[in-house]
Design a protein around this motif. Structure first.
Motif, PDB file in Angstrom:
ATOM      1  N   ARG A 147       0.824  -1.213   0.000  1.00 34.33           N
ATOM      2  CA  ARG A 147       0.000   0.000   0.000  1.00 34.33           C
ATOM      3  C   ARG A 147       0.855   1.259   0.000  1.00 34.33           C
ATOM      4  O   ARG A 147       0.457   2.294  -0.524  1.00 34.33           O
ATOM      5  CB  ARG A 147      -0.964  -0.006   1.191  1.00 34.33           C
ATOM      6  CG  ARG A 147      -2.104  -1.025   1.013  1.00 34.33           C
ATOM      7  CD  ARG A 147      -2.903  -1.211   2.277  1.00 34.33           C
ATOM      8  NE  ARG A 147      -3.649  -0.013   2.636  1.00 34.33           N
ATOM      9  CZ  ARG A 147      -4.871   0.269   2.174  1.00 34.33           C
ATOM     10  NH1 ARG A 147      -5.464  -0.576   1.367  1.00 34.33           N
ATOM     11  NH2 ARG A 147      -5.484   1.364   2.532  1.00 34.33           N
ATOM     12  N   LEU A 155      -1.683   4.211  -1.433  1.00 35.73           N
ATOM     13  CA  LEU A 155      -2.863   4.144  -0.571  1.00 35.73           C
ATOM     14  C   LEU A 155      -2.477   4.421   0.875  1.00 35.73           C
ATOM     15  O   LEU A 155      -3.318   4.765   1.695  1.00 35.73           O
ATOM     16  CB  LEU A 155      -3.512   2.759  -0.667  1.00 35.73           C
ATOM     17  CG  LEU A 155      -4.288   2.474  -1.944  1.00 35.73           C
ATOM     18  CD1 LEU A 155      -4.703   1.012  -2.012  1.00 35.73           C
ATOM     19  CD2 LEU A 155      -5.511   3.373  -2.041  1.00 35.73           C
ATOM     20  N   GLU A 174     -10.648   2.198  -3.660  1.00 34.80           N
ATOM     21  CA  GLU A 174      -9.205   2.016  -3.826  1.00 34.80           C
ATOM     22  C   GLU A 174      -8.911   1.502  -5.226  1.00 34.80           C
ATOM     23  O   GLU A 174      -7.973   1.958  -5.891  1.00 34.80           O
ATOM     24  CB  GLU A 174      -8.664   1.040  -2.771  1.00 34.80           C
ATOM     25  CG  GLU A 174      -8.631   1.660  -1.388  1.00 34.80           C
ATOM     26  CD  GLU A 174      -8.106   0.713  -0.320  1.00 34.80           C
ATOM     27  OE1 GLU A 174      -7.874  -0.476  -0.636  1.00 34.80           O
ATOM     28  OE2 GLU A 174      -7.917   1.167   0.815  1.00 34.80           O
TER      29      GLU A 174
END
Ligand SMILES: Nc1ncnc2c1ncn2[C@@H]1O[C@H](COP(=O)(O)OP(=O)(O)OP(=O)(O)O)[C@@H](O)[C@H]1O
Ligand SMILES: [Mg+2]
Lengths: 368, 275
Positions: A71, A76, B171
């Motif tokens: 991530r 993210l 996402e």
């Protein structure tokens, strides 16, 4: 299949060379959340280099920080202060994920339920504002590549798990990302399908030559797909190397144990080229004075008791199909695990002779 | 007789008992409505149906209370608008927030339902009653309605967002290059329609039927349907009040049926998707 892909891709892709990927001092500490109040170090600051076009596998037990690392690469998640993420010569640390040009494939597919197969694959292209013709052509290519022909108009909830993951793969590849990221993409599939898709993904990765990071806790998957494997433990990288290095020269007891099974042989003494171990003695030409040696179950051979280096008593046998696993009591703390051909018959209680080739023995630096 | 047939007969007997019981309960609930409706249509309720049927009371109610009816509709739609604009982002925010206070807010969302409407209204009067213009406008009632109905919008929307894992979908969208607004419009909203619809249904019905808060907050010029109903029961002939009920039912029933049907269609679609 593989050769087809190469040709397709090369014909209409502007020759963008694959880029390298570098993490510099990337750590991650989570503040206390709903459940617990204490800050939690999910990832200790680490450096990681992925070569252009390489597939790096992050392998480790649950909670070791694989997803967190992935991530951080994707954007993210932000690394703690001081961490840097480099795509080629570009520092992307401050870029949000939508500007990083990454393709992601998740364990639970994350397909858009309000769109059909085609629309899912086309999503990134529409966001990028490609012309309808270009989109149609590119979606067609992707559908061919992942073998979804005929399913273009299906709503995604009517697909099987394997098909869903193919759509997810096509969707991620359609935008021709700079870096491809997988988070346990096969974990939700049954064993047979997992094997098939693993082969397909492996071929795709090799032929496309996209820089990829692949997270899994399945060692077979890691071995099959990784150009290199980073074994992670408690938020740090325990060992980084090719599958062969990791398997045959594990850097720590943890790695040795996590990748396949391993036998631990305690050395009780040494004399004239022979090492005393529980149940017998091993003849070795070179001995570095390690107090513990290790070997893999498949490197131990069953032989007549008279020629055996070690003898023991069979405790239990597990039939595995292609082979069988014997647990042999040699008087040591833990029984030896031996892999033997599946046609041989062994009964618990039987006495058995074992031999180990010298080159199969290895020592581990951090072993106590 | 074999034991099997005894058992079968026994089971059938049981069925009739259950049917009779169900019908009785239905009758018990429907009779008052029917009586009320017929009362609104008879010339003189005390004489009975023999006095003849008439639409005179309906016309009278319409002349007297048309304004309340329009206000109610207007209010319900405005309330829906406000709860949509506030509720969806609120649900989204709650979903994304990992903070400890988020769960607290989720609990607090039930509060307006537990607090008596009169208390809410009193609090509003105490706080804002001094602002004359605001106090006497329909906006004052709107605030009360929004306070009361907002949780009913947030809860179903939040539930749907959680069940389809909106965070993961987003996402995925962001990795494909979608900016926050783009992914909210193209991924979050379209996949939450079933929750939004369920919330909208609740908000509209609650707002149209809300009495407690409205009764405290209303002025002679800002009377809603239920307040007008109370008014007519208290001060008019019984027939007028009953005619009022009839109008109320005629307005709200078709609307409820449509929304209910829409909701069912959407949930069926959504559940097909999830499975
Ligand atoms: N958002 C978060 N908030 C708090 N702690 C987190 C968060 N995300 C991850 N962690 C913690 O960080 C650690 C590493 O998590 P991570 O998801 O990277 O593990 P993983 O290796 O991917 O494990 P798995 O195989 O179970 O997916 C875990 O202990 C986890 O509880
Ligand atoms: Mg994970």
């Amino acid at each position: 299949m593989a050769t087809n892909i190469v040709r397709n891709e090369n014909s209409n892709r502007p020759a963008t060379a694959p880029i390298s990927l570098r993490l510099r001092h990337c750590g991650r500490t989570f503040p206390g959340t709903r459940g617990s109040h204490a800050p939690h170090v999910a990832l200790q600051p680490l450096d990681l280099d992925v070569e252009p076009g390489e597939t790096l596998v992050l392998l480790g037990p649950s909670g070791c920080g694989k997803t967190t690392t992935l991530r951080i690469i994707s954007g993210l998640e932000q690394p703690d202060i001081g961490g840097q993420v480099w795509f080629g010569e570009e520092d992307v640390t401050q870029l949000p994920i939508e500007k990083r040009d990454v393709g992601m494939v998740f364990q639970n597919y994350a397909l858009f339920p309000n769109m059909n197969v085609e629309a899912n694959i086309a999503y990134g292209l529409r966001i990028r504002g490609l012309s309808p013709d270009d989109i149609r052509r590119r979606v067609g290519e992707m559908v061919d590549m992942v073998h979804l022909n005929g399913l273009e108009r299906r709503p995604v909830h009517e697909l099987s798990g394997g098909q869903k993951q193919r759509v997810a793969l096509a969707r991620a590849l359609a935008v021709r990302p700079r870096v491809l990221l997988f988070d346990e993409p096969l974990a939700a599939l049954d064993a047979k399908l997992r094997d098939r898709l693993r082969v397909d993904i492996g071929q795709l990765l090799r032929s496309l030559g996209i820089t990829s990071v692949y997270v899994t806790h399945d060692q077979a998957e890691a071995m099959a797909l990784g150009d290199r494997i980073a074994v992670m433990e408690n938020g740090r990288i325990a060992q980084l190397g090719t599958p062969r290095e990791i398997y045959h020269h594990p850097g720590s007891a943890f790695v040795a144990d996590f990748i396949g099974s391993v036998n631990r042989l305690e050395i009780k003494g040494a004399e004239e080229g022979q090492l005393m171990v529980a149940g017998g003695r091993l003849s070795v030409a070179r001995y570095h004075g390690a107090s513990v040696l290790y070997c893999r179950p498949e490197d131990i051979e069953v032989c007549p008791v008279t020629q055996a280096a070690i003898t023991g008593r069979v405790l239990q046998t597990f039939f595995l199909g292609q082979s069988q696993r014997l647990f042999v009591d040699t008087g040591a703390e833990t029984p030896l695990q031996v892999e033997s051909p599946s046609r041989e018959q062994w009964l618990p209680g039987q006495t058995i002779g074992l031999s180990i080739a010298e080159e199969a023995l290895f020592s581990i630096a951090d072993a106590q | 007789m074999t034991t099997a047939s005894v058992r079968r007969n026994g089971r059938r007997g049981m069925f009739y008992w259950q049917l009779a019981f169900t019908l009785l309960i239905c009758l018990f609930m429907i009779v008052p409505v029917v009586m009320s409706v017929t009362a609104g249509l008879t010339e003189n309720y005390f004489v009975g149906l023999s006095s003849g049927l008439t639409t005179r009371w309906l016309v009278e109610v319409w002349n007297l209370y048309a304004q309340s009816i329009w206000l109610s509709i207007y209010l319900a739609l405005s309330c829906l608008g406000v709860t949509l604009v506030l509720g969806i982002p609120a649900a989204y925010g709650l979903l994304k927030s990992q903070k400890r206070w988020a769960s607290l807010v989720e609990e607090l969302l039930l509060m307006p339902v537990a607090v008596p409407g009169l208390a809410t209204a009193l609090a509003l009067l105490l706080a804002y009653g001094g602002f004359r213009g605001f106090r006497s406008s329909w906006l004052f009632i709107l605030v009360g309605h929004v306070l009361f109905t907002l949780p009913f919008m947030i809860r179903p929307v939040l539930a749907v967002m959680q069940s389809i894992n909106v965070v993961k979908l987003e996402e995925a969208a962001s990795s494909l290059g979608a900016r926050p607004v783009q992914r909210f419009l193209s991924v979050v909203l379209p996949n939450c329609t079933s929750g939004i619809l369920a919330g909208a249904l609740m908000v509209l019905t609650l707002s149209v039927g809300e009495f407690n808060i409205t009764w405290m907050l209303h002025t002679p010029l800002t009377k809603t349907l239920p307040v007008g109903l109370a008014d007519s029961y208290a001060s008019m002939r019984l027939e007028v009040g009953s005619a009022y009920t009839l109008i109320f039912l005629m307005m709200i029933l078709p609307f409820l049926i449509v929304v209910q049907w829409l909701g069912q269609v959407m949930t069926r679609k959504a559940s097909a998707r999830v499975s």
